[in-house]
Write a protein that holds these residues in place. Structure first.
Motif, mmCIF file in Angstrom:
data_model
loop_
_atom_site.group_PDB
_atom_site.id
_atom_site.type_symbol
_atom_site.label_atom_id
_atom_site.label_comp_id
_atom_site.label_asym_id
_atom_site.label_seq_id
_atom_site.Cartn_x
_atom_site.Cartn_y
_atom_site.Cartn_z
ATOM 1 N N HIS A 418 0.854 -1.192 0.000
ATOM 2 C CA HIS A 418 0.000 0.000 0.000
ATOM 3 C C HIS A 418 0.890 1.243 0.000
ATOM 4 O O HIS A 418 1.883 1.318 0.729
ATOM 5 C CB HIS A 418 -0.909 0.038 1.226
ATOM 6 C CG HIS A 418 -1.679 1.313 1.338
ATOM 7 N ND1 HIS A 418 -2.736 1.628 0.523
ATOM 8 C CD2 HIS A 418 -1.518 2.380 2.188
ATOM 9 C CE1 HIS A 418 -3.205 2.819 0.849
ATOM 10 N NE2 HIS A 418 -2.492 3.290 1.860
ATOM 11 N N SER A 420 0.716 5.569 0.241
ATOM 12 C CA SER A 420 -0.163 6.658 0.642
ATOM 13 C C SER A 420 -0.531 7.531 -0.554
ATOM 14 O O SER A 420 0.189 7.586 -1.554
ATOM 15 C CB SER A 420 0.517 7.511 1.716
ATOM 16 O OG SER A 420 1.747 8.027 1.226
ATOM 17 N N SER A 421 -1.667 8.218 -0.442
ATOM 18 C CA SER A 421 -2.116 9.096 -1.525
ATOM 19 C C SER A 421 -1.188 10.293 -1.673
ATOM 20 O O SER A 421 -0.658 10.817 -0.685
ATOM 21 C CB SER A 421 -3.547 9.592 -1.241
ATOM 22 O OG SER A 421 -4.442 8.504 -1.238
ATOM 23 N N THR A 423 -0.154 14.197 -2.590
ATOM 24 C CA THR A 423 -0.739 15.533 -2.540
ATOM 25 C C THR A 423 -0.622 16.170 -3.939
ATOM 26 O O THR A 423 0.044 15.654 -4.831
ATOM 27 C CB THR A 423 -0.004 16.418 -1.529
ATOM 28 O OG1 THR A 423 1.352 16.606 -1.967
ATOM 29 C CG2 THR A 423 -0.012 15.765 -0.146
ATOM 30 N N LYS A 439 -2.134 4.789 -10.028
ATOM 31 C CA LYS A 439 -3.522 5.244 -10.026
ATOM 32 C C LYS A 439 -4.104 5.254 -8.619
ATOM 33 O O LYS A 439 -4.887 6.141 -8.248
ATOM 34 C CB LYS A 439 -4.365 4.348 -10.932
ATOM 35 C CG LYS A 439 -5.776 4.875 -11.136
ATOM 36 C CD LYS A 439 -6.533 4.059 -12.174
ATOM 37 C CE LYS A 439 -7.934 4.654 -12.386
ATOM 38 N NZ LYS A 439 -8.697 3.888 -13.397
ATOM 39 N N GLU A 440 -3.748 4.232 -7.797
ATOM 40 C CA GLU A 440 -4.296 4.164 -6.442
ATOM 41 C C GLU A 440 -3.768 5.277 -5.540
ATOM 42 O O GLU A 440 -4.303 5.495 -4.446
ATOM 43 C CB GLU A 440 -3.968 2.806 -5.813
ATOM 44 C CG GLU A 440 -2.491 2.512 -5.623
ATOM 45 C CD GLU A 440 -1.870 1.840 -6.858
ATOM 46 O OE1 GLU A 440 -0.762 1.285 -6.697
ATOM 47 O OE2 GLU A 440 -2.473 1.886 -7.947
ATOM 48 N N CYS A 441 -2.720 5.989 -5.977
ATOM 49 C CA CYS A 441 -2.165 7.081 -5.195
ATOM 50 C C CYS A 441 -2.748 8.442 -5.605
ATOM 51 O O CYS A 441 -2.438 9.457 -4.961
ATOM 52 C CB CYS A 441 -0.649 7.119 -5.322
ATOM 53 S SG CYS A 441 0.166 5.648 -4.691
ATOM 54 N N MET A 442 -3.523 8.479 -6.669
ATOM 55 C CA MET A 442 -4.133 9.720 -7.112
ATOM 56 C C MET A 442 -5.275 10.092 -6.187
ATOM 57 O O MET A 442 -5.860 9.227 -5.507
ATOM 58 C CB MET A 442 -4.652 9.562 -8.541
ATOM 59 C CG MET A 442 -3.565 9.300 -9.579
ATOM 60 S SD MET A 442 -2.492 10.718 -9.844
ATOM 61 C CE MET A 442 -3.586 11.762 -10.799
ATOM 62 N N PRO A 443 -5.645 11.376 -6.112
ATOM 63 C CA PRO A 443 -6.821 11.773 -5.324
ATOM 64 C C PRO A 443 -8.060 11.022 -5.810
ATOM 65 O O PRO A 443 -8.138 10.580 -6.965
ATOM 66 C CB PRO A 443 -6.935 13.275 -5.608
ATOM 67 C CG PRO A 443 -5.564 13.689 -6.011
ATOM 68 C CD PRO A 443 -4.974 12.529 -6.731
ATOM 69 N N PHE A 444 -9.053 10.870 -4.930
ATOM 70 C CA PHE A 444 -10.220 10.043 -5.231
ATOM 71 C C PHE A 444 -10.945 10.529 -6.505
ATOM 72 O O PHE A 444 -11.358 9.727 -7.337
ATOM 73 C CB PHE A 444 -11.197 10.067 -4.041
ATOM 74 C CG PHE A 444 -12.424 9.221 -4.288
ATOM 75 C CD1 PHE A 444 -12.377 7.839 -4.191
ATOM 76 C CD2 PHE A 444 -13.642 9.820 -4.637
ATOM 77 C CE1 PHE A 444 -13.498 7.071 -4.401
ATOM 78 C CE2 PHE A 444 -14.769 9.051 -4.853
ATOM 79 C CZ PHE A 444 -14.694 7.659 -4.744
ATOM 80 N N ARG A 447 -9.066 9.378 -9.533
ATOM 81 C CA ARG A 447 -9.205 7.941 -9.763
ATOM 82 C C ARG A 447 -10.577 7.626 -10.362
ATOM 83 O O ARG A 447 -10.707 6.801 -11.258
ATOM 84 C CB ARG A 447 -9.044 7.195 -8.429
ATOM 85 C CG ARG A 447 -7.580 6.960 -8.035
ATOM 86 C CD ARG A 447 -7.484 6.174 -6.770
ATOM 87 N NE ARG A 447 -7.643 7.043 -5.601
ATOM 88 C CZ ARG A 447 -7.769 6.596 -4.369
ATOM 89 N NH1 ARG A 447 -7.806 5.296 -4.137
ATOM 90 N NH2 ARG A 447 -7.889 7.431 -3.368
#
Length: 449
Positions: A418, A420-421, A423, A439-444, A447
């Motif tokens: 995992h 972290s997202s 900034t 992609k999983e680290c981009m802001p919601f 994504r």
């Protein structure tokens, strides 16, 4: 390769030297699965050969576009390796307990990256390093570049070697050197001391004049020679500095004359006239003798030739170029851009922790120099991204990297991971450096889109 890249980045990212790498790797994700210990780092560095160095340099130089401007310079590095050959031939001017090596680097002002390095014994002067670098470049088949350097490099033999190699160059030169000094007589001044036949550059507040150097024969130590034709001299004049230097010269002459008059008034008879002459730079002093030839005082006269020469060079500086179709103002701009080299060396000495040579073996020294050079290449890429795209957001490239410190990467016992997202600033940095953000680290919202 992963080991070298990890070590090359480590001092820049952590601010620590190599012996802290294993501990640092426990808390930071790297390209390696197993930590590198001090002993394994030593073994790695000792496996790197000069052939690896030459191969890397060849690849770096082949990336340079035709006509790339390459800046050559050198710096001193202290060391404590008692048995290192390069350290055995020097006396450190700054620290009597440590000796020096000479580290030469070639930096591309066109692509803003280091492209060459080599270590020399500590007593090697600049005019000697150039010829070795030219031999290396010739062996690598590199010709379509422009070579520039400071005024420590253009000896008569170096200029001849550059012309013989048919390599375009721009070299700062001392105005006292033979090709330049005779040309100063062509500069004329009006009654206000302003040069009549020089152009004025308002940007740099300097006068400049370009002229061809008359053809002459350049001699090598082995007795061979080369025809020196096609050389151009760039003369530059700082009128404010000229005024200061002329005033300083006049005061020196006046002070020496007062001292000599006082010596005559006090009837001083020096025991050694040669040593006495050495104390006075601008006067010729001889004994005043009686009828029997015994010294009874001194006579002195102004050395007009020396004074006129010094007056003629006041405020001037110069450069010599070959096969370059540019005017004096452009030559000055190229020379002033050499400040990038100083930044490059400062990064090596401080950000890469290479201000002291800490190896006790030749193999270890060569390997660590190779790793540090790779680190400089990496730094140049980061600085390029910062300079071109992020300079308005961060004060330096280090501040830009510090912004990424908060990213966390976690690995779990079942093999899952995992991160972290990111900034907004971190995403901008990745975009500037050409790094794809997972992609999983981009802001919601990103994504979802």
């Amino acid at each position: 390769v992963h080991e070298i890249l990890s070590l090359a980045f480590f001092p820049y990212l952590s601010g620590k030297c190599f012996n802290r790498f294993a501990k640092w790797q426990h808390s930071h994700k790297t390209l390696l699965d197993d930590p590198l210990t001090s002993s394994s780092i030593t073994q790695l560095s000792q496996r790197i050969t000069d052939q690896h160095r030459m191969t890397l340099i060849k690849l770096r130089l082949e990336r340079q576009p035709k006509g790339a401007i390459l800046d050559c310079d050198s710096t001193l590095k202290s060391g404590w390796g008692t048995y290192l050959v390069d350290l055995c031939w020097d006396n450190n001017k700054d620290n009597s307990e440590l000796q020096n090596t000479v580290e030469a680097y070639v930096y591309s002002l066109t692509t803003h990256e280091p492209v060459y390095y080599r270590s020399f014994p500590g007593d090697t002067v600049d005019i000697s390093t150039v010829r070795t670098i030219l031999v290396d470049l010739s062996a690598l088949g590199i010709k379509d570049v422009i070579f520039i350097g400071d005024r420590g490099y253009p000896s008569e033999e170096n200029l001849a070697a550059l012309v013989e190699a048919d390599l375009p160059f721009l070299m700062c030169a001392k105005v006292e050197c033979e090709p330049i000094t005779p040309l100063l007589s062509e500069v004329t001044f009006d009654e206000d001391g302003i040069p009549v036949n020089m152009q004025y550059d308002a940007k740099h507040k300097l006068y400049y004049h370009q002229m061809a150097i008359p053809e002459y024969t350049g001699e090598f130590e082995d007795g061979t020679s080369v025809c020196m034709k096609g050389l151009t001299a760039n003369l530059f004049l700082n009128i404010y500095r000229r005024t200061d230097e002329l005033g300083a010269l006049k005061r020196k002459i006046q002070n020496e004359k007062l001292l000599l008059n006082k010596a005559n008034a006090d009837n001083v008879i020096p025991t050694d006239i040669k040593k006495y002459n050495a104390l006075f730079e601008y006067f010729k002093i001889v004994y005043k003798k009686d009828d029997q030839g015994n010294p009874i005082g001194i006579d002195f006269s102004l050395c007009d030739k020396k004074v006129n020469k010094e007056r003629s060079i006041c405020g001037f500086f110069s450069s010599i170029m070959y096969k370059m179709d540019i005017n004096g103002a452009k030559a000055l701009e190229i020379d002033q851009s050499r400040g990038e080299y100083d930044i490059n060396v400062d990064q090596l000495n401080h950000q890469m922790w290479q201000y002291v040579q800490k190896d006790s073996s030749e193999d270890g020294q060569n390997g660590r120099s190779f790793i540090s050079f790779v680190g400089l290449i990496a730094i140049s890429e980061v600085r390029k991204a910062w300079r071109e795209k992020m300079q308005n957001r961060f004060e330096s490239s280090i501040d830009m990297l510090d912004e990424l410190e908060s990213i966390r990467f976690s690995e779990y016992a079942d093999g899952s991971t995992h991160m972290s997202s990111f900034t907004t600033k971190q995403i901008e940095i990745c975009d500037a450096c050409g790094v794809t953000v997972p992609k999983e680290c981009m802001p919601f919202t990103a994504r979802k889109a």
